[in-house]
Scaffold this motif. Structure first.
Motif, PDB file in Angstrom:
ATOM      1  N   TYR A  32       0.816  -1.206   0.000  1.00 57.08           N
ATOM      2  CA  TYR A  32       0.000   0.000   0.000  1.00 57.08           C
ATOM      3  C   TYR A  32       0.855   1.264   0.000  1.00 57.08           C
ATOM      4  CZ  TYR A  32      -3.330  -3.511   1.606  1.00 57.08           C
ATOM      5  OH  TYR A  32      -4.100  -4.634   1.729  1.00 57.08           O
ATOM      6  N   ARG A  33       2.094   1.136   0.401  1.00 58.61           N
ATOM      7  CA  ARG A  33       3.018   2.263   0.450  1.00 58.61           C
ATOM      8  C   ARG A  33       4.431   1.751   0.225  1.00 58.61           C
ATOM      9  NH1 ARG A  33       2.118   3.283   6.956  1.00 58.61           N
ATOM     10  NH2 ARG A  33       2.005   1.085   7.501  1.00 58.61           N
ATOM     11  N   LEU A  34       5.278   2.629  -0.263  1.00 56.15           N
ATOM     12  CA  LEU A  34       6.661   2.281  -0.548  1.00 56.15           C
ATOM     13  C   LEU A  34       7.515   3.476  -0.175  1.00 56.15           C
ATOM     14  CD1 LEU A  34       8.187   0.439  -3.536  1.00 56.15           C
ATOM     15  CD2 LEU A  34       9.009   2.738  -3.042  1.00 56.15           C
ATOM     16  N   ALA A  35       8.653   3.246   0.481  1.00 51.72           N
ATOM     17  CA  ALA A  35       9.551   4.322   0.876  1.00 51.72           C
ATOM     18  C   ALA A  35      10.969   3.977   0.463  1.00 51.72           C
ATOM     19  CB  ALA A  35       9.482   4.554   2.393  1.00 51.72           C
ATOM     20  N   VAL A  36      11.685   4.995  -0.026  1.00 50.90           N
ATOM     21  CA  VAL A  36      13.060   4.841  -0.492  1.00 50.90           C
ATOM     22  C   VAL A  36      13.882   5.978   0.092  1.00 50.90           C
ATOM     23  CG1 VAL A  36      14.584   4.685  -2.493  1.00 50.90           C
ATOM     24  CG2 VAL A  36      12.247   3.799  -2.649  1.00 50.90           C
ATOM     25  N   ALA A  37      15.072   5.662   0.607  1.00 50.07           N
ATOM     26  CA  ALA A  37      15.999   6.674   1.109  1.00 50.07           C
ATOM     27  C   ALA A  37      17.418   6.212   0.800  1.00 50.07           C
ATOM     28  CB  ALA A  37      15.818   6.891   2.610  1.00 50.07           C
ATOM     29  N   ARG A  38      18.319   7.170   0.719  1.00 55.56           N
ATOM     30  CA  ARG A  38      19.675   6.801   0.319  1.00 55.56           C
ATOM     31  C   ARG A  38      20.704   7.342   1.295  1.00 55.56           C
ATOM     32  NH1 ARG A  38      19.646  11.045  -4.427  1.00 55.56           N
ATOM     33  NH2 ARG A  38      20.958  12.683  -3.544  1.00 55.56           N
ATOM     34  N   ALA A  39      21.858   6.661   1.305  1.00 55.00           N
ATOM     35  CA  ALA A  39      23.006   7.083   2.092  1.00 55.00           C
ATOM     36  C   ALA A  39      24.252   6.865   1.249  1.00 55.00           C
ATOM     37  CB  ALA A  39      23.097   6.290   3.399  1.00 55.00           C
ATOM     38  N   ARG A  40      25.263   7.689   1.463  1.00 51.55           N
ATOM     39  CA  ARG A  40      26.523   7.559   0.728  1.00 51.55           C
ATOM     40  C   ARG A  40      27.361   6.425   1.309  1.00 51.55           C
ATOM     41  NH1 ARG A  40      29.376  12.624   1.973  1.00 51.55           N
ATOM     42  NH2 ARG A  40      28.206  12.362   3.922  1.00 51.55           N
ATOM     43  N   THR A  41      28.166   5.807   0.462  1.00 53.48           N
ATOM     44  CA  THR A  41      29.046   4.737   0.922  1.00 53.48           C
ATOM     45  C   THR A  41      30.448   4.942   0.357  1.00 53.48           C
ATOM     46  OG1 THR A  41      28.678   3.233  -0.960  1.00 53.48           O
ATOM     47  CG2 THR A  41      27.087   3.149   0.851  1.00 53.48           C
ATOM     48  N   THR A  42      31.407   4.290   0.984  1.00 54.54           N
ATOM     49  CA  THR A  42      32.782   4.232   0.472  1.00 54.54           C
ATOM     50  C   THR A  42      33.313   2.826   0.690  1.00 54.54           C
ATOM     51  OG1 THR A  42      33.652   4.980   2.624  1.00 54.54           O
ATOM     52  CG2 THR A  42      33.273   6.674   0.943  1.00 54.54           C
ATOM     53  N   PRO A  51      12.847  17.749  -0.432  1.00 57.63           N
ATOM     54  CA  PRO A  51      13.351  18.673  -1.470  1.00 57.63           C
ATOM     55  C   PRO A  51      14.766  18.342  -1.938  1.00 57.63           C
ATOM     56  CG  PRO A  51      12.237  19.899   0.269  1.00 57.63           C
ATOM     57  CD  PRO A  51      12.357  18.477   0.752  1.00 57.63           C
ATOM     58  N   ASP A  52      15.607  17.783  -1.043  1.00 55.87           N
ATOM     59  CA  ASP A  52      16.983  17.472  -1.442  1.00 55.87           C
ATOM     60  C   ASP A  52      17.102  16.139  -2.164  1.00 55.87           C
ATOM     61  OD1 ASP A  52      16.608  15.667   0.590  1.00 55.87           O
ATOM     62  OD2 ASP A  52      18.130  16.487   1.926  1.00 55.87           O
ATOM     63  N   GLY A  53      15.985  15.424  -2.340  1.00 60.96           N
ATOM     64  CA  GLY A  53      15.998  14.175  -3.090  1.00 60.96           C
ATOM     65  C   GLY A  53      16.561  12.982  -2.358  1.00 60.96           C
ATOM     66  N   THR A  54      16.820  13.093  -1.062  1.00 58.21           N
ATOM     67  CA  THR A  54      17.436  11.975  -0.340  1.00 58.21           C
ATOM     68  C   THR A  54      16.434  10.893   0.031  1.00 58.21           C
ATOM     69  OG1 THR A  54      17.151  13.155   1.759  1.00 58.21           O
ATOM     70  CG2 THR A  54      19.268  13.414   0.615  1.00 58.21           C
ATOM     71  N   ALA A  55      15.143  11.182  -0.004  1.00 59.55           N
ATOM     72  CA  ALA A  55      14.144  10.184   0.370  1.00 59.55           C
ATOM     73  C   ALA A  55      12.793  10.577  -0.206  1.00 59.55           C
ATOM     74  CB  ALA A  55      14.035  10.057   1.892  1.00 59.55           C
ATOM     75  N   PHE A  56      11.968   9.575  -0.442  1.00 58.76           N
ATOM     76  CA  PHE A  56      10.591   9.823  -0.873  1.00 58.76           C
ATOM     77  C   PHE A  56       9.745   8.617  -0.502  1.00 58.76           C
ATOM     78  CE2 PHE A  56      12.539   7.650  -4.444  1.00 58.76           C
ATOM     79  CZ  PHE A  56      11.569   6.751  -4.855  1.00 58.76           C
ATOM     80  N   SER A  57       8.448   8.812  -0.483  1.00 59.20           N
ATOM     81  CA  SER A  57       7.517   7.713  -0.230  1.00 59.20           C
ATOM     82  C   SER A  57       6.364   7.814  -1.208  1.00 59.20           C
ATOM     83  CB  SER A  57       6.998   7.740   1.212  1.00 59.20           C
ATOM     84  OG  SER A  57       6.414   8.992   1.517  1.00 59.20           O
ATOM     85  N   LEU A  58       5.781   6.668  -1.524  1.00 59.28           N
ATOM     86  CA  LEU A  58       4.630   6.566  -2.408  1.00 59.28           C
ATOM     87  C   LEU A  58       3.480   5.929  -1.651  1.00 59.28           C
ATOM     88  CD1 LEU A  58       6.304   5.178  -5.678  1.00 59.28           C
ATOM     89  CD2 LEU A  58       5.971   7.562  -5.018  1.00 59.28           C
TER      90      LEU A  58
END
Length: 359
Positions: free
Chosen positions: A173-183, A344-351
């Motif tokens: 019913y919902r989906l969430a995506v977020a990102r983090a930097r890696t090295t 606004p910074d594009g680091t996460a969103f949900s549907l």
């Protein structure tokens, strides 16, 4: 006489559905105020509305519903019985056809060849800023599934490619995506589903400003910080391809003040009689509209809002909290397209999946 709101509250269809059935000539109000256009229903129409709602839940076409309503109050019930039996036979044939198609699909799945390389078998060893991974887990945790029949959704996907780790969760019913930097990782794309108890244990360690080490070796995933280690096996289930799920047509975008929007949802109107059952629980709906000046309205029952987006209000409030920003961007496409809530910074969103109001 009953108002349209009273009809909805007393067991009939939702207000939006009653308006739709009026326009379709299925259940026409006994009287319409010529000045306000407000609909009023006679005493006998409540039973008709309840009957209509039952027939719609059973999937009967409107053309047949008209005939059932016309014949319901008569003494000769042969027509009504015939229509009910005919619809039941259609449902049984449809179920039989669906079983055949699903049987064929299962056979196709059983005979699919596995690709030579899989993103689920890579060995991973990388470093990620602890605050970024903590924020990513906080942004998606609310959307994780809890359905025992869909264990592949009962965790958080770590999707690692290049120098980015994407955390993904969905319960359908919902989906969430977020990102983090890696090295530190230069291998091919890798994916691992972290079960929720393990994901929560990892989040408990991500309290400092330093870095965290994430390692995947076979069927085991480990997170290490200065405060300790969380490790455990990962399920063998495959997570759905979230990249396909987030391809949406362009919609109307509107910046929202998170606190003000939350207050509007909590204190504003919800659908009267507009609850929908999801996983055995009923939830109230909020109907949203983006105006020409780019503001967002929470519509009430008096609004003719059948073309607007209706969503589970609790889910939307959860998404606002997970967004964790003073301002977010709300995106509405077609009424049948998912609603998007983006940082606004594009680091996460949900549907959030919409709910049809006409049914």
């Amino acid at each position: 006489m009953r108002s349209i709101g009273e009809m909805a509250r007393q067991g009939g269809p939702s207000v939006s559905a009653l308006r739709f059935y009026d326009r379709a000539g299925v259940l026409v109000p006994a009287w319409v105020d010529p000045v306000s256009g407000y609909r009023w229903y006679g005493p006998g129409q409540l039973a008709e509305a309840r009957l209509l709602a039952r027939l719609r839940r059973a999937g009967m076409p409107l053309a047949d519903i008209r005939l059932v309503l016309a014949g319901w109050s008569g003494t000769d019930t042969d027509l009504v019985r015939g229509l009910l039996e005919a619809h039941l036979r259609r449902l049984e044939r449809g179920l039989s056809d669906a079983r055949a198609e699903f049987s064929a699909l299962r056979a196709l799945l059983d005979h699919r060849e596995n690709p030579m390389t899989s993103p689920h078998t890579a060995t991973v060893d990388l470093t990620v800023p602890a605050p970024e991974l903590a924020a990513a887990l906080d942004a998606v945790r609310f959307a994780a599934g809890a359905d025992a029949e869909l264990p592949m959704l009962g965790g958080v996907l770590f999707d690692i490619e290049g120098d980015v780790l994407q955390a993904v969760a969905t319960d359908r019913y919902r989906l969430a995506v977020a990102r983090a930097r890696t090295t530190g990782y230069g291998g091919p794309r890798a994916q691992v589903v972290v079960p929720l108890p393990l994901a929560d244990a990892m989040r408990a360690l991500l309290t400092g400003p330093g870095s965290a080490r994430v390692a995947v070796d076979g069927d085991r995933v480990t997170l290490e910080t200065d405060g300790g280690q969380a490790a455990g096996p990962v399920p063998g289930h495959e997570f759905p391809d979230h990249r396909r799920l987030v391809r949406l047509p362009a919609g109307r975008r509107a910046p929202v003040d998170t606190a003000a929007f939350r207050q509007a949802l909590e204190t504003g109107p919800a659908r009267v009689g507009g609850t929908r059952e999801q996983d055995g629980e009923h939830h109230e709906l909020s109907v949203l509209r983006v105006t020409d000046d780019g503001s967002v309205l929470v519509c009430g029952d008096t609004d003719d809002a059948t073309d607007d987006a209706a969503v589970n209000r609790d889910f939307l409030l959860d998404a606002l909290a997970a967004g964790a920003r003073e301002r977010l961007v709300l995106e509405l496409g077609a009424p049948t397209a998912p609603l998007a809530l983006r940082r606004p910074d594009g680091t996460a969103f949900s549907l959030l999946m919409p709910v049809r109001l006409e049914n």
